[in-house]
Design a protein around this motif. Structure first.
Motif, PDB file in Angstrom:
ATOM      1  N   SER A  10     -23.445 -34.413 -56.183  1.00 35.39           N
ATOM      2  CA  SER A  10     -23.678 -34.108 -57.599  1.00 35.39           C
ATOM      3  C   SER A  10     -22.997 -32.806 -57.990  1.00 35.39           C
ATOM      4  O   SER A  10     -23.023 -32.419 -59.164  1.00 35.39           O
ATOM      5  CB  SER A  10     -25.182 -34.011 -57.876  1.00 35.39           C
ATOM      6  OG  SER A  10     -25.775 -32.984 -57.087  1.00 35.39           O
ATOM      7  N   ASN A  11     -22.370 -32.148 -57.028  1.00 35.92           N
ATOM      8  CA  ASN A  11     -21.731 -30.853 -57.286  1.00 35.92           C
ATOM      9  C   ASN A  11     -20.253 -31.025 -57.621  1.00 35.92           C
ATOM     10  O   ASN A  11     -19.382 -30.365 -57.060  1.00 35.92           O
ATOM     11  CB  ASN A  11     -21.903 -29.940 -56.071  1.00 35.92           C
ATOM     12  CG  ASN A  11     -23.351 -29.632 -55.788  1.00 35.92           C
ATOM     13  OD1 ASN A  11     -24.055 -29.123 -56.647  1.00 35.92           O
ATOM     14  ND2 ASN A  11     -23.817 -29.978 -54.590  1.00 35.92           N
ATOM     15  N   VAL A  12     -19.985 -31.922 -58.555  1.00 38.50           N
ATOM     16  CA  VAL A  12     -18.624 -32.191 -58.999  1.00 38.50           C
ATOM     17  C   VAL A  12     -18.570 -32.027 -60.509  1.00 38.50           C
ATOM     18  O   VAL A  12     -19.373 -32.627 -61.234  1.00 38.50           O
ATOM     19  CB  VAL A  12     -18.169 -33.613 -58.610  1.00 38.50           C
ATOM     20  CG1 VAL A  12     -16.775 -33.892 -59.150  1.00 38.50           C
ATOM     21  CG2 VAL A  12     -18.189 -33.790 -57.095  1.00 38.50           C
ATOM     22  N   GLU A  13     -17.656 -31.187 -60.963  1.00 36.75           N
ATOM     23  CA  GLU A  13     -17.443 -30.990 -62.401  1.00 36.75           C
ATOM     24  C   GLU A  13     -16.138 -31.667 -62.794  1.00 36.75           C
ATOM     25  O   GLU A  13     -15.086 -31.347 -62.248  1.00 36.75           O
ATOM     26  CB  GLU A  13     -17.361 -29.496 -62.756  1.00 36.75           C
ATOM     27  CG  GLU A  13     -18.637 -28.724 -62.541  1.00 36.75           C
ATOM     28  CD  GLU A  13     -18.476 -27.251 -62.905  1.00 36.75           C
ATOM     29  OE1 GLU A  13     -17.389 -26.886 -63.426  1.00 36.75           O
ATOM     30  OE2 GLU A  13     -19.407 -26.471 -62.647  1.00 36.75           O
ATOM     31  N   LYS A 130     -24.009 -24.646 -51.424  1.00 34.25           N
ATOM     32  CA  LYS A 130     -22.972 -25.656 -51.610  1.00 34.25           C
ATOM     33  C   LYS A 130     -21.940 -25.216 -52.645  1.00 34.25           C
ATOM     34  O   LYS A 130     -22.300 -24.651 -53.680  1.00 34.25           O
ATOM     35  CB  LYS A 130     -23.606 -26.977 -52.052  1.00 34.25           C
ATOM     36  CG  LYS A 130     -24.631 -27.540 -51.074  1.00 34.25           C
ATOM     37  CD  LYS A 130     -25.321 -28.760 -51.657  1.00 34.25           C
ATOM     38  CE  LYS A 130     -26.406 -29.272 -50.704  1.00 34.25           C
ATOM     39  NZ  LYS A 130     -27.135 -30.425 -51.292  1.00 34.25           N
ATOM     40  N   PRO A 131     -20.688 -25.504 -52.390  1.00 35.52           N
ATOM     41  CA  PRO A 131     -19.650 -25.209 -53.388  1.00 35.52           C
ATOM     42  C   PRO A 131     -19.605 -26.322 -54.436  1.00 35.52           C
ATOM     43  O   PRO A 131     -20.174 -27.400 -54.239  1.00 35.52           O
ATOM     44  CB  PRO A 131     -18.369 -25.199 -52.558  1.00 35.52           C
ATOM     45  CG  PRO A 131     -18.633 -26.241 -51.501  1.00 35.52           C
ATOM     46  CD  PRO A 131     -20.105 -26.101 -51.165  1.00 35.52           C
ATOM     47  N   THR A 132     -18.927 -26.048 -55.525  1.00 37.46           N
ATOM     48  CA  THR A 132     -18.697 -27.049 -56.564  1.00 37.46           C
ATOM     49  C   THR A 132     -17.236 -27.456 -56.537  1.00 37.46           C
ATOM     50  O   THR A 132     -16.352 -26.619 -56.363  1.00 37.46           O
ATOM     51  CB  THR A 132     -19.047 -26.479 -57.952  1.00 37.46           C
ATOM     52  OG1 THR A 132     -20.447 -26.166 -57.988  1.00 37.46           O
ATOM     53  CG2 THR A 132     -18.739 -27.483 -59.055  1.00 37.46           C
ATOM     54  N   LEU A 133     -16.997 -28.740 -56.684  1.00 37.64           N
ATOM     55  CA  LEU A 133     -15.634 -29.258 -56.756  1.00 37.64           C
ATOM     56  C   LEU A 133     -15.304 -29.534 -58.218  1.00 37.64           C
ATOM     57  O   LEU A 133     -15.991 -30.305 -58.883  1.00 37.64           O
ATOM     58  CB  LEU A 133     -15.507 -30.540 -55.943  1.00 37.64           C
ATOM     59  CG  LEU A 133     -14.168 -31.285 -56.019  1.00 37.64           C
ATOM     60  CD1 LEU A 133     -13.031 -30.410 -55.506  1.00 37.64           C
ATOM     61  CD2 LEU A 133     -14.233 -32.593 -55.236  1.00 37.64           C
ATOM     62  N   ASP A 159     -15.903 -17.707 -57.830  1.00 41.07           N
ATOM     63  CA  ASP A 159     -16.939 -18.586 -58.374  1.00 41.07           C
ATOM     64  C   ASP A 159     -17.420 -19.626 -57.367  1.00 41.07           C
ATOM     65  O   ASP A 159     -18.225 -20.487 -57.687  1.00 41.07           O
ATOM     66  CB  ASP A 159     -16.450 -19.281 -59.652  1.00 41.07           C
ATOM     67  CG  ASP A 159     -15.139 -20.035 -59.444  1.00 41.07           C
ATOM     68  OD1 ASP A 159     -14.814 -20.372 -58.299  1.00 41.07           O
ATOM     69  OD2 ASP A 159     -14.432 -20.288 -60.457  1.00 41.07           O
ATOM     70  N   ARG A 160     -16.886 -19.541 -56.140  1.00 43.64           N
ATOM     71  CA  ARG A 160     -17.269 -20.458 -55.063  1.00 43.64           C
ATOM     72  C   ARG A 160     -17.050 -21.920 -55.471  1.00 43.64           C
ATOM     73  O   ARG A 160     -17.888 -22.786 -55.235  1.00 43.64           O
ATOM     74  CB  ARG A 160     -18.716 -20.228 -54.640  1.00 43.64           C
ATOM     75  CG  ARG A 160     -18.958 -18.863 -54.024  1.00 43.64           C
ATOM     76  CD  ARG A 160     -20.384 -18.682 -53.538  1.00 43.64           C
ATOM     77  NE  ARG A 160     -20.568 -17.391 -52.884  1.00 43.64           N
ATOM     78  CZ  ARG A 160     -21.714 -16.983 -52.351  1.00 43.64           C
ATOM     79  NH1 ARG A 160     -22.771 -17.778 -52.396  1.00 43.64           N
ATOM     80  NH2 ARG A 160     -21.790 -15.802 -51.777  1.00 43.64           N
ATOM     81  N   LYS A 161     -15.884 -22.171 -56.042  1.00 45.77           N
ATOM     82  CA  LYS A 161     -15.546 -23.520 -56.471  1.00 45.77           C
ATOM     83  C   LYS A 161     -14.203 -23.954 -55.881  1.00 45.77           C
ATOM     84  O   LYS A 161     -13.309 -23.133 -55.672  1.00 45.77           O
ATOM     85  CB  LYS A 161     -15.481 -23.605 -57.998  1.00 45.77           C
ATOM     86  CG  LYS A 161     -16.832 -23.415 -58.689  1.00 45.77           C
ATOM     87  CD  LYS A 161     -16.708 -23.570 -60.205  1.00 45.77           C
ATOM     88  CE  LYS A 161     -18.070 -23.424 -60.893  1.00 45.77           C
ATOM     89  NZ  LYS A 161     -17.968 -23.622 -62.366  1.00 45.77           N
ATOM     90  N   VAL A 192     -13.114 -26.665 -48.294  1.00 46.30           N
ATOM     91  CA  VAL A 192     -14.517 -26.359 -47.996  1.00 46.30           C
ATOM     92  C   VAL A 192     -14.579 -25.338 -46.868  1.00 46.30           C
ATOM     93  O   VAL A 192     -15.434 -24.444 -46.852  1.00 46.30           O
ATOM     94  CB  VAL A 192     -15.295 -27.634 -47.614  1.00 46.30           C
ATOM     95  CG1 VAL A 192     -16.685 -27.288 -47.071  1.00 46.30           C
ATOM     96  CG2 VAL A 192     -15.439 -28.558 -48.831  1.00 46.30           C
ATOM     97  N   GLY A 193     -13.650 -25.461 -45.937  1.00 45.73           N
ATOM     98  CA  GLY A 193     -13.588 -24.478 -44.859  1.00 45.73           C
ATOM     99  C   GLY A 193     -13.382 -23.076 -45.383  1.00 45.73           C
ATOM    100  O   GLY A 193     -13.964 -22.115 -44.877  1.00 45.73           O
ATOM    101  N   HIS A 194     -12.575 -22.933 -46.409  1.00 44.90           N
ATOM    102  CA  HIS A 194     -12.391 -21.620 -47.019  1.00 44.90           C
ATOM    103  C   HIS A 194     -13.687 -21.135 -47.670  1.00 44.90           C
ATOM    104  O   HIS A 194     -13.948 -19.937 -47.708  1.00 44.90           O
ATOM    105  CB  HIS A 194     -11.273 -21.680 -48.054  1.00 44.90           C
ATOM    106  CG  HIS A 194      -9.909 -21.754 -47.447  1.00 44.90           C
ATOM    107  ND1 HIS A 194      -9.434 -20.835 -46.540  1.00 44.90           N
ATOM    108  CD2 HIS A 194      -8.899 -22.644 -47.622  1.00 44.90           C
ATOM    109  CE1 HIS A 194      -8.193 -21.146 -46.186  1.00 44.90           C
ATOM    110  NE2 HIS A 194      -7.847 -22.244 -46.830  1.00 44.90           N
TER     111      HIS A 194
END
Length: 311
Positions: A10-13, A130-133, A159-161, A192-194
């Motif tokens: 659900s962390n997708v914009e 969790k990051p956002t994509l 922004d951790r995205k 994601v590794g970054h």
């Protein structure tokens, strides 16, 4: 990759078709953040004492207090990375059936990384932020500044995205000759590794240190950072295999992608000759090697490219 029917994050914009916006400098590109895995062994969910010691040594080498592990307390700095410049317009803004399916795919891949890292962080007594994509088309404004589709995928520590124009996958297949869904998954796993690197403080420390580095020194350090990201992506592939979601040939797809996006391969393709001093992601041989190291070992201790005498 057996991705259909699996959970989507659900962390997708989805900002495709938006006007984007303008900001400061370019945030970075595919390969400029990092992924770290903390458990030891190919099929285990915990950390050995040896793994903890190695992680601590790496952090202390970078001047980081190991007690800040996984807290992200070192803060966010600007993005870093390299753009994979394209000279073709983005098609990511068109909402086609293909793009809708690709959105589902990247959402599943992100969810798989969430599940993996959630277990890893939990085993370490931590929660996983969790990051956002972010899906965009043509251009986007992030906390790291303005970027265009030509920049390629990138991670912004501010922004951790994670950001990607899905048209990049067409470029990956056609221009970089790296087809396959697991080649595409490798791109997400690398970014994601970054994010993981940002959380444990390695990426901010690199950004701080490179202010005093020459360009050659910064490039050499960046190569080590990026090769470790490839190694961590390989570790994620190890975990994915342990959950039986890989198809025959998936690892070959990822290895081919790592080969095709090596600095030497890109330079040969774009300018006809190679300038090793300008490498900032690593050669094809190096990227393929370190992905394989992570995949075959499943252990973060094997991915210490920062201290490795030979890459």
């Amino acid at each position: 990759m057996k991705w259909r029917g699996r959970r989507q994050s659900s962390n997708v914009e989805d900002q495709r078709g938006g006007s984007g916006g303008f900001g400061g400098g370019l945030g970075g590109g595919f390969g400029s953040s990092r992924r770290v895995r903390l458990p030891v062994g190919r099929r285990t969910g915990g950390m050995s004492l040896g793994t903890l010691i190695i992680v601590g040594i790496v952090l202390m080498f970078l001047g980081i207090n190991p007690l800040t592990l996984l807290t992200g307390s070192l803060g966010d700095l600007g993005g870093s990375g390299t753009s994979y410049t394209t000279d073709e317009p983005s098609t990511g803004g068109r909402t086609t059936a293909q793009n809708d399916e690709m959105k589902q795919f990247v959402s599943v891949v992100l969810a798989e990384t969430e599940d993996t890292w959630g277990r890893i962080f939990s085993a370490a007594g931590q929660s996983y932020p969790k990051p956002t994509l972010v899906l965009f088309s043509n251009r986007i404004s992030s906390a790291c500044g303005y970027a265009s589709a030509a920049s390629g995928p990138f991670y912004c520590p501010g922004d951790r995205k994670l950001y990607i124009d899905l048209s990049f996958y067409d470029e990956l297949k056609r221009r970089f000759q790296a087809p396959g869904d697991f080649a595409q998954a490798y791109v997400i796993a690398h970014e994601v590794g970054h994010h993981i690197q940002n959380l444990i403080g390695v990426l901010p420390e690199f950004n701080r240190r490179r202010q005093a580095m020459s360009q050659d020194e910064a490039n050499a350090y960046s190569v080590r950072v990026e090769l470790q990201a490839d190694c961590f992506a390989g570790i994620w592939a190890n975990d994915a295999e342990s959950r039986s979601i890989l198809d025959v040939g998936d690892i070959d797809e990822a290895l081919n992608a790592a080969t095709q996006i090596g600095d030497d391969a890109i330079q040969k393709r774009t300018q006809g000759y190679v300038v090793p001093e300008s490498f900032n992601h690593g050669s094809s041989t190096q990227r393929k090697h370190w992905f394989r190291v992570g995949y075959e070992s499943g252990d973060v201790g094997a991915c210490d490219t920062l201290n490795a005498r030979s890459l």
